[in-house]
Design a protein around this motif. Structure first.
Motif, PDB file in Angstrom:
ATOM      1  N   GLU A  48       9.868  -1.881  -2.253  1.00  0.00           N
ATOM      2  CA  GLU A  48      10.919  -2.242  -3.193  1.00  0.00           C
ATOM      3  C   GLU A  48      10.328  -2.912  -4.445  1.00  0.00           C
ATOM      4  OE1 GLU A  48      14.444  -2.278  -4.906  1.00  0.00           O
ATOM      5  OE2 GLU A  48      14.061  -1.374  -2.945  1.00  0.00           O
ATOM      6  N   LYS A  49       9.369  -3.792  -4.245  1.00  0.00           N
ATOM      7  CA  LYS A  49       8.787  -4.539  -5.372  1.00  0.00           C
ATOM      8  C   LYS A  49       8.004  -3.631  -6.312  1.00  0.00           C
ATOM      9  CE  LYS A  49       5.247  -8.016  -6.342  1.00  0.00           C
ATOM     10  NZ  LYS A  49       4.237  -8.931  -5.717  1.00  0.00           N
ATOM     11  N   SER A  50       7.149  -2.777  -5.758  1.00  0.00           N
ATOM     12  CA  SER A  50       6.254  -1.985  -6.589  1.00  0.00           C
ATOM     13  C   SER A  50       6.842  -0.654  -7.036  1.00  0.00           C
ATOM     14  CB  SER A  50       4.940  -1.724  -5.831  1.00  0.00           C
ATOM     15  OG  SER A  50       4.262  -2.938  -5.567  1.00  0.00           O
ATOM     16  N   PHE A  51       7.728  -0.077  -6.210  1.00  0.00           N
ATOM     17  CA  PHE A  51       8.206   1.271  -6.500  1.00  0.00           C
ATOM     18  C   PHE A  51       9.730   1.371  -6.592  1.00  0.00           C
ATOM     19  CE2 PHE A  51       4.327   1.778  -3.747  1.00  0.00           C
ATOM     20  CZ  PHE A  51       3.460   2.018  -4.798  1.00  0.00           C
ATOM     21  N   GLY A  52      10.427   0.230  -6.508  1.00  0.00           N
ATOM     22  CA  GLY A  52      11.878   0.265  -6.577  1.00  0.00           C
ATOM     23  C   GLY A  52      12.506   1.081  -5.472  1.00  0.00           C
ATOM     24  N   GLY A  53      11.805   1.157  -4.335  1.00  0.00           N
ATOM     25  CA  GLY A  53      12.291   1.947  -3.204  1.00  0.00           C
ATOM     26  C   GLY A  53      12.024   3.432  -3.334  1.00  0.00           C
ATOM     27  N   ASP A  54      11.464   3.847  -4.480  1.00  0.00           N
ATOM     28  CA  ASP A  54      11.218   5.266  -4.741  1.00  0.00           C
ATOM     29  C   ASP A  54       9.811   5.646  -4.285  1.00  0.00           C
ATOM     30  OD1 ASP A  54      11.353   7.874  -5.614  1.00  0.00           O
ATOM     31  OD2 ASP A  54      10.918   7.368  -7.709  1.00  0.00           O
ATOM     32  N   ALA A  55       9.625   5.715  -2.981  1.00  0.00           N
ATOM     33  CA  ALA A  55       8.316   6.079  -2.425  1.00  0.00           C
ATOM     34  C   ALA A  55       8.519   6.664  -1.032  1.00  0.00           C
ATOM     35  CB  ALA A  55       7.394   4.859  -2.357  1.00  0.00           C
ATOM     36  N   LEU A  56       7.742   7.671  -0.716  1.00  0.00           N
ATOM     37  CA  LEU A  56       7.785   8.276   0.610  1.00  0.00           C
ATOM     38  C   LEU A  56       7.162   7.331   1.625  1.00  0.00           C
ATOM     39  CD1 LEU A  56       6.534  11.862  -0.340  1.00  0.00           C
ATOM     40  CD2 LEU A  56       8.908  11.092  -0.098  1.00  0.00           C
ATOM     41  N   VAL A  57       7.718   7.281   2.818  1.00  0.00           N
ATOM     42  CA  VAL A  57       7.160   6.455   3.898  1.00  0.00           C
ATOM     43  C   VAL A  57       6.407   7.364   4.863  1.00  0.00           C
ATOM     44  CG1 VAL A  57       7.684   4.844   5.769  1.00  0.00           C
ATOM     45  CG2 VAL A  57       9.024   4.781   3.652  1.00  0.00           C
ATOM     46  N   LEU A  58       5.258   6.889   5.321  1.00  0.00           N
ATOM     47  CA  LEU A  58       4.354   7.674   6.153  1.00  0.00           C
ATOM     48  C   LEU A  58       3.911   6.841   7.340  1.00  0.00           C
ATOM     49  CD1 LEU A  58       2.037   8.344   3.098  1.00  0.00           C
ATOM     50  CD2 LEU A  58       3.854   9.894   3.806  1.00  0.00           C
ATOM     51  N   THR A  59       3.639   7.490   8.467  1.00  0.00           N
ATOM     52  CA  THR A  59       3.040   6.787   9.598  1.00  0.00           C
ATOM     53  C   THR A  59       1.800   7.528  10.072  1.00  0.00           C
ATOM     54  OG1 THR A  59       4.385   7.967  11.253  1.00  0.00           O
ATOM     55  CG2 THR A  59       5.257   5.885  10.390  1.00  0.00           C
ATOM     56  N   MET A  75       4.431  -5.242   9.829  1.00  0.00           N
ATOM     57  CA  MET A  75       4.157  -4.071   8.998  1.00  0.00           C
ATOM     58  C   MET A  75       5.442  -3.495   8.411  1.00  0.00           C
ATOM     59  SD  MET A  75       0.963  -2.025  10.738  1.00  0.00           S
ATOM     60  CE  MET A  75       1.769  -1.629  12.286  1.00  0.00           C
ATOM     61  N   LEU A  76       6.490  -3.415   9.223  1.00  0.00           N
ATOM     62  CA  LEU A  76       7.757  -2.879   8.740  1.00  0.00           C
ATOM     63  C   LEU A  76       8.319  -3.733   7.601  1.00  0.00           C
ATOM     64  CD1 LEU A  76       9.421  -2.010  12.171  1.00  0.00           C
ATOM     65  CD2 LEU A  76       8.732  -0.359  10.433  1.00  0.00           C
ATOM     66  N   GLU A  77       8.386  -5.034   7.825  1.00  0.00           N
ATOM     67  CA  GLU A  77       8.969  -5.924   6.818  1.00  0.00           C
ATOM     68  C   GLU A  77       8.110  -5.987   5.561  1.00  0.00           C
ATOM     69  OE1 GLU A  77       9.422  -9.618   8.832  1.00  0.00           O
ATOM     70  OE2 GLU A  77      11.100  -8.932  10.087  1.00  0.00           O
ATOM     71  N   SER A  78       6.802  -6.026   5.750  1.00  0.00           N
ATOM     72  CA  SER A  78       5.906  -6.134   4.597  1.00  0.00           C
ATOM     73  C   SER A  78       5.925  -4.865   3.751  1.00  0.00           C
ATOM     74  CB  SER A  78       4.477  -6.426   5.069  1.00  0.00           C
ATOM     75  OG  SER A  78       4.419  -7.657   5.770  1.00  0.00           O
ATOM     76  N   LEU A  79       5.944  -3.703   4.419  1.00  0.00           N
ATOM     77  CA  LEU A  79       5.975  -2.458   3.650  1.00  0.00           C
ATOM     78  C   LEU A  79       7.310  -2.306   2.923  1.00  0.00           C
ATOM     79  CD1 LEU A  79       4.110   0.108   3.197  1.00  0.00           C
ATOM     80  CD2 LEU A  79       5.848   1.275   4.541  1.00  0.00           C
ATOM     81  N   ALA A  80       8.402  -2.681   3.577  1.00  0.00           N
ATOM     82  CA  ALA A  80       9.708  -2.587   2.922  1.00  0.00           C
ATOM     83  C   ALA A  80       9.750  -3.446   1.662  1.00  0.00           C
ATOM     84  CB  ALA A  80      10.809  -3.020   3.890  1.00  0.00           C
ATOM     85  N   ALA A  81       9.198  -4.651   1.749  1.00  0.00           N
ATOM     86  CA  ALA A  81       9.183  -5.540   0.588  1.00  0.00           C
ATOM     87  C   ALA A  81       8.298  -4.982  -0.526  1.00  0.00           C
ATOM     88  CB  ALA A  81       8.702  -6.928   1.010  1.00  0.00           C
ATOM     89  N   GLU A  82       7.134  -4.468  -0.148  1.00  0.00           N
ATOM     90  CA  GLU A  82       6.213  -3.918  -1.141  1.00  0.00           C
ATOM     91  C   GLU A  82       6.766  -2.640  -1.766  1.00  0.00           C
ATOM     92  OE1 GLU A  82       3.031  -3.571  -3.627  1.00  0.00           O
ATOM     93  OE2 GLU A  82       3.571  -5.276  -2.360  1.00  0.00           O
TER      94      GLU A  82
END
Length: 285
Positions: free
Chosen positions: A222-233, A213-220
């Motif tokens: 970066e790919k979809s939002f250029g890293g510009d997205a809030l992370v939530l748990t 989950m960590l690796e997949s969300l990090a890749a997504e």
């Protein structure tokens, strides 16, 4: 008279106290337990829900009745010119389509706007905060709803479960598959994207599920939002487990605060206790 009232449901994870603080309104989601009707956060707490779920009571999700929905709208329209209603995603429930049909009737047309924001849990919460921001900028209800619809796909969620037992009860896995999966320690990773819940990966053990989950969300992210997205748990059941998961995610994504909250009961009903979720969402600018 306030120009725009904002209404969401408890699938956002927003509590009544938080709703009061930010100036929005909350519609409690209904549940049936052994045929008896309960409302999330009103007559059914998180603790009571898990107690009933683990004692094999018959727990089923429902949706607000048209009567309850219209009563909420009527109350808000007595003090506001228009309502923006932000319910749970249309991909998991018919609540959006029913509400949109009601909003087309002469009584509500042009006064109630139903957003199909395709979100649930913490990503839906962010949509509500986006609506509050847009309202503060003076946008009309129609404009707020249009912006929420436009940004509906700017969110991702991944979830893993502790046991396949509850997915079996909801029909998402077979009884044989659930038994074999639990025996082998198989952890499915599920994905909510565009409002729909789908299988993503199957891994062996909770540690592998977390790393996936960590690796997949990090890749997504970066790919979809250029890293510009809030992370939530998110989590279901034990708050300490949820806090431990949040700390791990915060260490993995140190560039900003990671919001943490319990899963809404509409999801927890299918995952059971012990589920862990991670997501990202791009807020409106």
């Amino acid at each position: 008279m306030n120009q725009v009232a904002i209404l969401t449901d408890t699938n956002s994870g927003i509590t009544q106290a938080e709703a009061d603080e930010i100036g929005v309104h909350l519609l409690a989601m209904p549940f049936y337990i052994n045929g008896e009707l309960f409302y999330e956060g009103v007559t059914l707490s998180q603790r009571e829900f898990y107690q009933r779920l683990q004692t094999n009571d018959e727990v089923s999700t429902s949706m607000p009745s048209p009567g309850d929905t219209m009563a909420a709208w009527d109350k808000l329209l007595a003090e506001a010119e228009a309502v923006v209603y932000i319910p749970m995603t249309s991909g998991l429930s018919s609540v959006v389509s029913v509400a949109q049909g009601l909003a087309q009737t002469p009584e509500y047309a042009g006064r109630v706007f139903v957003a199909d924001n395709k979100r649930i849990s913490a990503t839906l919460r962010q949509a509500v905060y986006d609506a509050v921001l847009l309202r503060s900028r003076g946008l009309t209800a129609a404009e707020i709803c249009a912006e929420l619809d436009r940004t509906a796909f700017d969110a991702r969620i991944l979830i893993t479960v502790d046991t396949l037992r509850y997915l079996k009860k909801s029909g998402r896995v077979t009884a044989a598959g659930a038994m074999l999966g639990d025996a082998l320690g198989i952890k499915p990773v599920l994905k909510i994207e565009g409002g729909k819940l789908d299988a993503f990966k199957k891994v062996r053990g909770l540690r592998a599920a977390k790393q996936t989950m960590l690796e997949s969300l990090a890749a997504e992210r970066e790919k979809s939002f250029g890293g510009d997205a809030l992370v939530l748990t998110a989590y279901s059941g034990d708050p300490e487990t949820g806090e431990e998961w949040n700390r791990l995610v915060q260490e993995y994504f140190p560039d900003g605060p990671v919001y943490n909250a319990p899963l809404p009961l509409s999801i927890a009903c299918h995952t059971g206790p012990g589920a862990l979720g991670i997501g990202c969402v791009r807020p409106v600018k």
